[in-house]
Write an enzyme that holds these catalytic residues in place. Sequence first.
Site, PDB file in Angstrom:
ATOM      1  N   GLN A 255      67.468  21.616  25.263  1.00  0.00           N
ATOM      2  CA  GLN A 255      67.151  22.781  26.509  1.00  0.00           C
ATOM      3  C   GLN A 255      66.860  23.692  26.232  1.00  0.00           C
ATOM      4  O   GLN A 255      66.356  24.817  27.381  1.00  0.00           O
ATOM      5  CB  GLN A 255      69.212  23.423  26.395  1.00  0.00           C
ATOM      6  CG  GLN A 255      70.067  22.195  26.953  1.00  0.00           C
ATOM      7  CD  GLN A 255      69.859  21.770  27.731  1.00  0.00           C
ATOM      8  OE1 GLN A 255      68.993  22.157  28.862  1.00  0.00           O
ATOM      9  NE2 GLN A 255      70.276  20.207  28.264  1.00  0.00           N
ATOM     10  N   HIS A 258      63.087  23.842  27.863  1.00  0.00           N
ATOM     11  CA  HIS A 258      62.750  24.420  29.209  1.00  0.00           C
ATOM     12  C   HIS A 258      61.689  25.154  29.531  1.00  0.00           C
ATOM     13  O   HIS A 258      61.633  25.263  30.462  1.00  0.00           O
ATOM     14  CB  HIS A 258      64.690  24.498  29.892  1.00  0.00           C
ATOM     15  CG  HIS A 258      64.670  23.506  29.749  1.00  0.00           C
ATOM     16  ND1 HIS A 258      65.123  22.519  31.455  1.00  0.00           N
ATOM     17  CD2 HIS A 258      65.947  22.428  29.813  1.00  0.00           C
ATOM     18  CE1 HIS A 258      65.775  21.626  31.442  1.00  0.00           C
ATOM     19  NE2 HIS A 258      66.566  21.636  30.803  1.00  0.00           N
ATOM     20  N   GLU A 320      75.656  28.393  29.506  1.00  0.00           N
ATOM     21  CA  GLU A 320      76.130  27.413  30.805  1.00  0.00           C
ATOM     22  C   GLU A 320      76.397  25.837  30.300  1.00  0.00           C
ATOM     23  O   GLU A 320      76.988  25.096  31.640  1.00  0.00           O
ATOM     24  CB  GLU A 320      74.612  28.047  31.373  1.00  0.00           C
ATOM     25  CG  GLU A 320      73.503  26.107  32.591  1.00  0.00           C
ATOM     26  CD  GLU A 320      72.560  26.382  32.527  1.00  0.00           C
ATOM     27  OE1 GLU A 320      71.930  26.024  33.396  1.00  0.00           O
ATOM     28  OE2 GLU A 320      71.633  26.752  31.400  1.00  0.00           O
ATOM     29  N   HIS A 321      75.870  25.802  30.018  1.00  0.00           N
ATOM     30  CA  HIS A 321      76.106  24.304  29.272  1.00  0.00           C
ATOM     31  C   HIS A 321      77.245  24.192  27.675  1.00  0.00           C
ATOM     32  O   HIS A 321      76.560  25.145  26.954  1.00  0.00           O
ATOM     33  CB  HIS A 321      74.948  23.031  28.697  1.00  0.00           C
ATOM     34  CG  HIS A 321      73.935  23.632  29.477  1.00  0.00           C
ATOM     35  ND1 HIS A 321      72.692  23.712  30.212  1.00  0.00           N
ATOM     36  CD2 HIS A 321      73.468  21.996  30.579  1.00  0.00           C
ATOM     37  CE1 HIS A 321      72.048  23.746  30.770  1.00  0.00           C
ATOM     38  NE2 HIS A 321      72.322  22.796  31.141  1.00  0.00           N
ATOM     39  N   ASP A 351      71.812  16.591  32.877  1.00  0.00           N
ATOM     40  CA  ASP A 351      71.002  16.871  33.693  1.00  0.00           C
ATOM     41  C   ASP A 351      70.388  16.440  34.414  1.00  0.00           C
ATOM     42  O   ASP A 351      69.431  16.545  35.425  1.00  0.00           O
ATOM     43  CB  ASP A 351      69.234  17.452  32.340  1.00  0.00           C
ATOM     44  CG  ASP A 351      69.960  18.680  31.515  1.00  0.00           C
ATOM     45  OD1 ASP A 351      70.341  19.632  32.387  1.00  0.00           O
ATOM     46  OD2 ASP A 351      68.930  19.395  31.545  1.00  0.00           O
ATOM     47  N   HIS A 410      99.327  47.574  65.565  1.00  0.00           N
ATOM     48  CA  HIS A 410      99.558  46.353  64.440  1.00  0.00           C
ATOM     49  C   HIS A 410     100.800  46.073  65.280  1.00  0.00           C
ATOM     50  O   HIS A 410     101.598  44.836  65.492  1.00  0.00           O
ATOM     51  CB  HIS A 410      99.908  45.796  63.280  1.00  0.00           C
ATOM     52  CG  HIS A 410      98.404  46.130  62.576  1.00  0.00           C
ATOM     53  ND1 HIS A 410      97.324  46.995  63.402  1.00  0.00           N
ATOM     54  CD2 HIS A 410      97.541  45.172  62.194  1.00  0.00           C
ATOM     55  CE1 HIS A 410      95.878  46.948  62.961  1.00  0.00           C
ATOM     56  NE2 HIS A 410      96.041  45.758  62.019  1.00  0.00           N
TER      57      HIS A 410
END
Length: 419
Positions: A255, A258, A320-321, A351, A410
């Site tokens: 990861q 990236h 995230e992960h 992924d 109303h």
Amino acid sequence: MKLVRTFGRTTQAAVAMIEALEQRGVVSTAKVEPVVRRILADVCEGGDAALRRYAAKFDGLAQAAPLLVSRQEMQAAWKATSPELQTAMRVAQANIRAFAEAQRPAEWSISPAPGVSTGQIVRPLASVGCYVPGGRYPLPSTLLMTVTPAQVAGVERVVVCSPKPARETMAAAWLAEVNEFYRVGGAQAIAALAYGTETVARVDKIVGPGNLYVTAAKMLVSSECGIDMPAGPTEIVVTSETGNAVGIAADLVAQAEHDPETLAVLITTNAELADAVNVEVNLQVRRNAIAKESLAARGCIFVTETVTDARTLTNRLAPEHLTVDTKADLQWVRNAGSVFVGAYSPQSMGDYVSGPNHVLPTGRNGRVRGGLSVLDFVKVITVQQYTRKGLRAMGPYAIALAEAEGLVGHAESVRMRMQ
């Protein structure tokens, strides 16, 4: 990676580190916001001319190059793709589609009282823009992850933007039957999708991951069109007591490659595991320059005093992960984009081919939502219908509430129909 105990003499240092990590989303996008605002304004006012100027500056787009990638280019890219990669793309697309179809919300109705019907209908968005990064690596997987659920939802107009689109990305676009694909990226692409230019018609919603500039741009245009979420630089947390050090290190390195901005964290009470992962990361990262830079800057190993502390810290970070040891761990997970369970579930599978989306919330947005899904491409519209009998039964309650609020119009709109 930095190895810090969250208790004892290093408590104060650990608290400071954790608090900084909790602010990562705000701090990260704030530093690029002035530049992004200028790009957005220029494209909004200057249209194609400004879009081309930034595409030439940042992506090397030639003056004569068309903004639109033709279907012929996509087809040629597909034909030039190896059979093995074609098969892999088909498998990934099929799994993503199956998962999205399982996620589709249902239409339904109930009758809370005789003569009263309430329910929901589901309608697709009219148009979406799918951002596919194209900087360091070609990401055909992201094209499939964003386009496929939109198609399952029934979106009529699906637009793809990607800077310097690689052959693999164009091949994926051919497979996905994309008709509108623009070779632009960065904040300028987000501006074109949100505001529209002479060539690129605006869309109703923008989805997809990106760097800090793309993420900041999405957040800034969210008043003009919908966005999925801030999906910026990758985040990984592994919370483990019994995991394999080699496998954990491999996920952290994978990861981290990236982006130099990646956040990579191990949380454990097991000091021996922490030391073993640290050693293994240093071994595995030697030939991976980006991962090495990322882990040196933002890699953290937190050794907590108790398992409860480890779980609490994990949910505070809202990664995230997230990788955990066993299925039983899912009981305590509250905040995460996507969860991977056990030693044989590398995050890289998610992924590419598992089916659940890899476009996931970052910057602690895992507190409020999960990953991209078919739900991001539909509207759930509520419906209600009364018969006269139903209105006479339920109307007095609405009248009482309306009069309590002082909204006499109303109340009267109900009363006059009850007669």
